[in-house]
Every structure is written in structure tokens, then in C-alpha cells.
Write an enzyme that holds these catalytic residues in place. Structure first.
Site, PDB file in Angstrom:
ATOM      1  N   THR A   1      33.375  28.301  43.811  1.00 24.50           N
ATOM      2  CA  THR A   1      34.634  28.059  44.512  1.00 24.50           C
ATOM      3  C   THR A   1      35.618  29.151  44.107  1.00 24.50           C
ATOM      4  O   THR A   1      35.631  29.570  42.944  1.00 24.50           O
ATOM      5  CB  THR A   1      35.219  26.683  44.078  1.00 24.50           C
ATOM      6  OG1 THR A   1      34.293  25.675  44.450  1.00 24.50           O
ATOM      7  CG2 THR A   1      36.544  26.379  44.745  1.00 24.50           C
TER       8      THR A   1
ATOM      9  N   THR B   1      39.338  42.692  50.776  1.00 24.42           N
ATOM     10  CA  THR B   1      40.244  43.524  49.971  1.00 24.42           C
ATOM     11  C   THR B   1      39.548  44.730  49.366  1.00 24.42           C
ATOM     12  O   THR B   1      40.128  45.803  49.244  1.00 24.42           O
ATOM     13  CB  THR B   1      40.844  42.664  48.830  1.00 24.42           C
ATOM     14  OG1 THR B   1      41.701  41.703  49.421  1.00 24.42           O
ATOM     15  CG2 THR B   1      41.629  43.481  47.839  1.00 24.42           C
TER      16      THR B   1
ATOM     17  N   SER C   1      37.868  38.321  55.398  1.00 24.13           N
ATOM     18  CA  SER C   1      36.901  37.210  55.390  1.00 24.13           C
ATOM     19  C   SER C   1      37.486  35.917  55.963  1.00 24.13           C
ATOM     20  O   SER C   1      36.747  34.967  56.198  1.00 24.13           O
ATOM     21  CB  SER C   1      36.339  36.991  53.987  1.00 24.13           C
ATOM     22  OG  SER C   1      37.239  36.305  53.172  1.00 24.13           O
TER      23      SER C   1
END
Ligand code: ASP
Length: 357
Positions: free
Chosen positions: A180, A28, A73
Site C-alpha cells: 500500500t 514522477t 499513474s
């Protein structure tokens, strides 16, 4: 797959504080709206750099490499991780630090993989990205890039302050293999619930030195092999026998990360036990990780995990799923006997898990 050197007019101060290699992979951070159908697509990095003119004021020597073409990704694969490790190896002595611009969706996987591929890392390798594309008014890209560059340049008495693979996002620096992605809307996209933040960026950047890996005593070693015949199985109540069977009997499967309940518990249905036991007997390596955001696997605490331990399932302590699957790829690619692979999975290799006796 290739990286292009991007010709931008970066700062070349007379007395640079550090030299940094900025590697743009996509995501992004460098996206624009497609003119025809308005979904986001990656664009050329030389366009991106014009959007962060502050970079040119930095007292660092900056070189930019751009993956050609840049990728979302979600399309990252093992070959990208190996290539990034190679790029870092080739440029290791020329630069004080490395900043990798990467999509947020799989950033925690990539940072984990790189942490295993780069042994004895003595310099910062910092992943960052953005939730809002760099061309938009309210983008978080500018701040993330600038702070990541500052942390990558930070050193004391000739030594890097953060000699490990990390993720900088929003206001926090986290260990890469402890991170995470937890947010897809807000700016605080990453979390490392089982390990403290390495640094917090407010008015100043406050480093939590006691939890940062120490500088290595040996020189960098990179690995270039990863085993891709691995899988993650997330348990849920009512899991279906044929699904478990199909997964465990998948052709070529070498390793499985088993996401269990609580402190490492799994059902005791006879068919489930039988399938797991047969898989272990066929030489499939199984690593038990917990679905809980905090706490750790403790095989043997309950009857529902004792049998896992007895059949040879490896307890993953507090390792994250992202770190577990990439560690498994790394360990199973090593040319060492099976018991040594088990030992490596039980060990803390790069700060990815906490060992308790
Ligand atoms: N889909 C994007 C990616 O991971 C999302 C992002 O960068 O935040 O490449």
C-alpha cells in the site's frame, strides 16, 4: 495504446549476467516541470536514461520499452494492466526479469492486478518509481532503478530469487499484492503491514527467502479479462442510506469490496442489512475487507459481522483493498459458475491473503 522501443546506448557486456526488460509507463520518476505553468508532466524516457549513466555499467543486457505517451499513474486503467501482461507474455522467454517504472500513486493497484493476470510466474516482475523526479539533485529514482534491476537479475542455480510480482521502493522489496502507498512526502512510500518484506536493501540485499513465493511447477499463463463493474465502499459512522442505496443499485454493478471496521464489522441498521441482503440476492458479490492496517476480517466474531456471513458476504481475511478490488476484477471476469468465483475469492491465489482455519 502502444509501447516504443527506446534506442539508448545500453550496456551490452560480452558475458551478461542477465537480460532485463525495463518498461517505462510514466509517473514522477520521469517527470519535468512544464515550462509554462510549472506543474509536473511526464517526458520522454530517452531523456531519463541519460540521468542514470550507472545503468550502462550494469552487467545485464537491457532493453527499454516506453509507453507512448507516458502517463501519470492516476490515469492507469484496466487496459494498461492487460497490455502490460501481454508485453510480459510476449517477451517472457527472452528475458530473465522485468522492471516496470510506474507512478507511485496507483502502483500497489497495478502490482496487484498484474499478480492476478500472471499465473505461474517464474520470473521477477518488479515495480518501482520515485518520489522525486529523476532530474532533481535529491532524486530517489537512481537508487530505486538500480536496486530493482539488481533484484530482477538475481538468480541462483538458474532460478530467479524472486519469482513474483513485487514492489521495490527505498530500501524494501514487498509483495506487490500486499503493498500500500503510505507516504506522499518521504522516500519510504510503501508498506506491507500484514506480510513480511521479501528483501531489504542495505549494504547488501538481504533476501527473506522463506516468505518469497516458490518457483511454479507449471508454465506461465496470462489472463486478459478483467471485470470493471466493481466498486469499493468504505464504511464510516453515520453513513447515509441514500448513498449506500445508490451504490448498491448502480446499474451493472457486479462486485463490491466493503471496507469494514476492525475485524470485519458493519452497522446493524435495518435499512443497511436490507440493502446488503437484496444486493447479495441480486447476485452482487460482496467481499469484506478491514480498514485496519493490521489484523484480519473474522466474520462472526461479533454480532456486527455475523449477519454479513449469514447473508453470503465473503470474508477477505487480511487482504488489502488494492488487492481485493483487483482480485475481484480478475475473479468476476472468469467464465466459471458463481460458487467457483466465491471459492476463488476465499482462496489465496497469489499470496495476497493469509488463510486461517
Ligand atoms: N502522480 C505520480 C504518479 O503516480 C506520483 C508518483 O509517481 O510518485 O504517476
Amino acid at each position: 495504446m502502444k509501447f516504443l522501443k527506446v534506442n539508448i546506448n545500453t550496456a551490452a557486456p560480452r558475458d551478461p549476467e542477465a537480460s532485463i526488460l525495463l518498461i517505462y509507463t510514466g509517473g514522477t520518476i520521469g517527470m519535468v516541470s512544464d515550462k509554462e505553468d510549472h506543474h509536473l508532466v511526464p517526458f520522454d524516457f530517452s531523456e531519463v536514461i541519460h540521468r542514470v549513466p550507472e545503468i550502462r555499467q550494469f552487467k545485464v543486457m537491457l532493453t527499454v520499452l516506453s509507453l507512448d505517451p507516458p502517463i501519470d499513474s492516476s490515469n492507469v486503467g484496466v487496459e494498461h494492466w492487460v497490455k502490460l501482461a501481454q508485453v510480459i507474455q510476449v517477451n517472457y522467454h527472452e528475458y530473465d526479469g522485468f522492471v516496470i517504472l510506474h507512478g507511485t500513486d496507483t502502483m500497489a493497484y497495478s502490482a496487484s492486478a498484474l499478480s492476478f493476470l500472471l499465473e505461474n510466474l517464474g520470473k521477477p516482475v518488479i515495480f518501482t518509481g520515485a518520489q522525486v523526479p529523476i532530474g532533481r539533485m535529491r532524486t530517489d529514482a537512481r537508487r530505486n532503478i538500480i536496486t530493482a534491476l539488481e533484484i530482477a537479475s538475481a538468480h541462483r542455480k538458474g532460478r530467479a530469487l524472486v519469482p513474483e510480482v513485487s514492489i521495490f521502493f527505498n530500501t524494501v522489496l514487498l509483495r506487490g499484492n500486499r503493498s500500500t502507498k503510505v507516504e506522499s512526502r518521504h522516500f519510504n512510500a510503501f508498506h506491507s503491514g500484514k506480510y513480511p518484506q521479501l528483501a531489504k536493501a542495505g549494504i547488501d540485499i538481504e533476501y527473506n527467502n522463506s516468505v518469497i513465493l516458490p518457483a511454479p511447477s507449471q508454465s506461465l499463463r496470462i489472463y486478459q479479462e478483467l471485470e470493471s463493474q466493481v466498486a469499493v465502499m468504505k464504511l464510516f459512522p453515520g453513513i447515509n442510506q441514500s448513498l449506500v442505496e445508490a451504490m448498491l443499485k448502480a446499474e451493472g454493478l457486479k462486485g463490491l469490496v466493503l471496507e469494514t471496521f476492525g475485524a470485519g464489522n458493519a452497522p446493524t441498521y435495518p435499512w443497511f442489512l436490507k440493502l446488503l441482503r437484496e444486493a447479495v440476492d441480486r447476485g452482487i458479490t460482496i467481499l469484506n475487507v478491514s480498514q485496519c492496517e493490521e489484523g484480519e476480517v473474522h466474520q462472526g466474531q461479533y454480532e456486527t459481522s455475523l449477519y454479513l456471513k449469514e447473508m453470503g458476504v465473503i470474508g477477505g481475511s487480511d487482504i488489502s483493498t488494492e488487492a481485493a478490488i483487483t482480485k475481484m476484477m480478475f475473479v468476476l471476469a472468469q467464465e466459471v459458475p458463481h460458487p467457483e468465483k466465491v471459492r476463488m475469492l476465499e482462496m489465496d491465489l497469489r499470496g495476497e491473503m493469509t488463510l486461517r482455519n
